[in-house]
Design an enzyme around this catalytic site. Structure first.
Site, PDB file in Angstrom:
ATOM      1  N   TRP A   1       0.835  -1.211   0.000  1.00  0.00           N
ATOM      2  CA  TRP A   1       0.000   0.000   0.000  1.00  0.00           C
ATOM      3  C   TRP A   1       0.870   1.262   0.000  1.00  0.00           C
ATOM      4  CZ3 TRP A   1      -0.151  -3.953   3.531  1.00  0.00           C
ATOM      5  CH2 TRP A   1       0.499  -3.754   4.747  1.00  0.00           C
TER       6      TRP A   1
ATOM      7  N   GLU B   1      -5.358   0.550   5.846  1.00  0.00           N
ATOM      8  CA  GLU B   1      -5.469   1.116   7.199  1.00  0.00           C
ATOM      9  C   GLU B   1      -6.561   0.422   8.013  1.00  0.00           C
ATOM     10  OE1 GLU B   1      -3.400   2.848   8.768  1.00  0.00           O
ATOM     11  OE2 GLU B   1      -2.129   3.530   7.126  1.00  0.00           O
TER      12      GLU B   1
ATOM     13  N   THR C   1      -4.100  -5.432  13.345  1.00  0.00           N
ATOM     14  CA  THR C   1      -3.260  -6.516  12.836  1.00  0.00           C
ATOM     15  C   THR C   1      -1.937  -5.942  12.337  1.00  0.00           C
ATOM     16  OG1 THR C   1      -5.358  -7.460  12.073  1.00  0.00           O
ATOM     17  CG2 THR C   1      -3.378  -8.544  11.321  1.00  0.00           C
TER      18      THR C   1
ATOM     19  N   TYR D   1     -11.834  -9.793  13.841  1.00  0.00           N
ATOM     20  CA  TYR D   1     -12.542  -8.504  14.005  1.00  0.00           C
ATOM     21  C   TYR D   1     -13.322  -8.171  12.731  1.00  0.00           C
ATOM     22  CZ  TYR D   1      -9.548  -8.017  18.082  1.00  0.00           C
ATOM     23  OH  TYR D   1      -8.917  -8.228  19.273  1.00  0.00           O
TER      24      TYR D   1
ATOM     25  N   TYR E   1      -7.479   8.653  13.486  1.00  0.00           N
ATOM     26  CA  TYR E   1      -6.216   8.100  12.998  1.00  0.00           C
ATOM     27  C   TYR E   1      -6.336   7.715  11.520  1.00  0.00           C
ATOM     28  CZ  TYR E   1      -2.716   4.947  11.497  1.00  0.00           C
ATOM     29  OH  TYR E   1      -1.756   4.371  10.712  1.00  0.00           O
TER      30      TYR E   1
ATOM     31  N   ASP F   1      -1.693   6.803  15.942  1.00  0.00           N
ATOM     32  CA  ASP F   1      -2.280   5.599  16.527  1.00  0.00           C
ATOM     33  C   ASP F   1      -1.542   5.301  17.834  1.00  0.00           C
ATOM     34  OD1 ASP F   1       0.181   4.748  15.663  1.00  0.00           O
ATOM     35  OD2 ASP F   1      -0.566   3.074  14.457  1.00  0.00           O
TER      36      ASP F   1
ATOM     37  N   CYS G   1      10.363   1.399  18.459  1.00  0.00           N
ATOM     38  CA  CYS G   1       9.828   1.890  19.738  1.00  0.00           C
ATOM     39  C   CYS G   1       8.570   1.083  20.071  1.00  0.00           C
ATOM     40  CB  CYS G   1       9.539   3.390  19.628  1.00  0.00           C
ATOM     41  SG  CYS G   1       9.325   4.190  21.215  1.00  0.00           S
TER      42      CYS G   1
ATOM     43  N   CYS H   1      15.955   0.045  21.969  1.00  0.00           N
ATOM     44  CA  CYS H   1      16.579   1.377  22.015  1.00  0.00           C
ATOM     45  C   CYS H   1      17.938   1.412  21.321  1.00  0.00           C
ATOM     46  CB  CYS H   1      16.697   1.847  23.467  1.00  0.00           C
ATOM     47  SG  CYS H   1      15.079   1.937  24.275  1.00  0.00           S
TER      48      CYS H   1
ATOM     49  N   CYS I   1      16.065  10.830  23.432  1.00  0.00           N
ATOM     50  CA  CYS I   1      14.860  10.285  24.069  1.00  0.00           C
ATOM     51  C   CYS I   1      14.909  10.513  25.586  1.00  0.00           C
ATOM     52  CB  CYS I   1      14.757   8.798  23.750  1.00  0.00           C
ATOM     53  SG  CYS I   1      13.339   8.019  24.530  1.00  0.00           S
TER      54      CYS I   1
HETATM   55  N1  ADE Z   1       0.228   0.500  10.964  1.00  0.00           N
HETATM   56  C1  ADE Z   1      -0.791   1.329  10.783  1.00  0.00           C
HETATM   57  N2  ADE Z   1      -0.687   2.027   9.652  1.00  0.00           N
HETATM   58  C2  ADE Z   1       0.460   1.606   9.074  1.00  0.00           C
HETATM   59  C3  ADE Z   1       1.131   1.921   7.874  1.00  0.00           C
HETATM   60  N3  ADE Z   1       0.619   2.815   7.042  1.00  0.00           N
HETATM   61  N4  ADE Z   1       2.270   1.301   7.617  1.00  0.00           N
HETATM   62  C4  ADE Z   1       2.745   0.388   8.476  1.00  0.00           C
HETATM   63  N5  ADE Z   1       2.196   0.033   9.606  1.00  0.00           N
HETATM   64  C5  ADE Z   1       1.033   0.627   9.913  1.00  0.00           C
END
Ligand code: ADE
Length: 354
Positions: free
Chosen positions: A27, A40, A46, A85, A123, A141, A188, A194, A203
């Site tokens: 994507w 998204e 997931t 889900y 988000y 998120d 993170c 780290c 940080c």
């Molecule tokens: N988690 C949520 N959105 C994401 C994205 N666009 N790329 C990678 N992980 C994600």
């Protein structure tokens, strides 16, 4: 140009890190609004690596909102099978129908219009605006919120979103947004790595060794369920039930099941308990190994027994389906496992291979 966060944090190391480690997710490589929307919604619960095959298959089946809008709910749920889900699949289907009916098949780029669509919150709306429309939009998120909380100080998701809004640069703001998401997903994390973090020297959580404290994990223990599962067979058909209405996993098929003890019932106990409810003679065929699955806040252990019955009988929400057609139905993940265990163990593979 150097950007700073909260008056002090430089993000230039983040950009170099992202350029070097950025995952070529499908994507990302072709971020049309529809592809970003689908990804998204899939990514809401997931991880990216798990989403990839589902995403690619989805795009083959429903390459645009018109194809998705025109598909039956069964086909949509079947394509989602395994992701869990399922309300997300239904929301995506509904979104496609709404945008075909009211937005000429085009996904809107306006925050308000996006949030008005089912299953889209701040988000996801921000992510669509940033990645598909290349707007200066924050997509915060839980992962990004954790990054900001550790980097600066503990704060709510809304406060983190307003910090991210300030730090997004005028030029290529979507790259900053994507880099922060990637940092939260790969480095993170809840248990942070780290030593691999490009922002480690800035940080505040690391400096005060409070990385764990600054991330308050809301772990809600799952409730255990134990279920005897009955696979009733009669005249080449099996009895399945379909969840309806607004129940969790509605639209999915399952075998009839009954709450039981943590060890599961002996097959004879199950058959003796069922016989009075069924107007035809039951006979034990086989027991299958237990299997388990998690959904929402539950963890269910399933104890399957195959039971022969002379005549098909009526059962609430039940349908007798020819055995060779069972694999075409969308099953809940636990019952899908039961189905596969049964078909691969007991039936000749040639007629039933997936
Ligand atoms: N988690 C949520 N959105 C994401 C994205 N666009 N790329 C990678 N992980 C994600």
């Amino acid at each position: 140009m150097e950007q700073s966060l909260d008056g002090g944090v430089s993000l230039s190391a983040l950009f170099s890190w992202f350029a070097a480690t950025r995952r070529p997710l499908p994507w990302r490589e072709e971020p049309t609004a529809y592809r970003v929307l689908v990804s998204e919604i899939m990514l809401q619960q997931t991880q990216a690596a798990r989403v990839i095959p589902f995403f690619c298959r989805w795009m083959d089946l429903f390459p645009n909102p018109h194809c998705l809008a025109a598909a039956s709910e069964d086909t949509v749920i079947k394509a989602w099978e395994g992701l869990g889900y399922y309300s997300r699949a239904r929301a995506l289907h509904r979104i496609a129908q709404i945008i075909v009916a009211h937005h000429e098949g085009r996904i809107p780029n306006d925050q308000k219009a996006l949030i008005a669509l089912p299953g889209i919150g701040p988000y996801t709306a921000g992510a669509i605006r940033a990645f598909a429309f290349h707007e200066r939009a924050a997509a915060v998120d839980a992962n990004v919120s954790r990054v900001i909380t550790r980097l600066i100080h503990p704060m709510t998701r809304e406060a983190a979103a307003s910090i991210v809004e300030q730090l997004l640069p005028q030029e290529q703001p979507w790259t900053t947004m994507e880099a922060l998401i990637e940092l939260g997903a790969l480095v993170c994390k809840t248990t942070p790595l780290c030593s691999s973090c490009p922002l480690a020297d800035q940080c505040r959580a690391l400096a005060s060794k409070t990385q764990e404290i600054r991330y308050a994990k809301n772990v809600i223990p799952k409730t255990s369920l134990w279920r005897d599962v009955a696979i009733f067979l009669s005249q080449g058909t099996a009895l399945v039930t379909r969840r309806s209405g607004k129940q969790v996993m509605s639209g999915l098929y399952e075998f009839p099941y009954f709450d039981t003890t943590p060890q599961g019932s002996a097959a004879s106990t199950l058959i003796n308990a069922l016989q009075p409810r069924i107007p035809s003679q039951l006979s034990f065929i086989a027991s299958l190994c237990e299997t388990s699955h998690s959904f929402t806040r539950f963890h269910a252990t399933l104890y399957p027994t195959i039971i022969g019955v002379e005549e098909p009988f009526a059962w609430p929400d039940g349908k007798w389906i020819p055995i060779e057609m069972l694999r075409d139905l969308p099953f809940s993940s636990g019952h899908k496992r039961v189905l596969e265990a049964w078909l691969t163990t007991f039936l000749p593979c040639n007629a039933l291979r997936a």
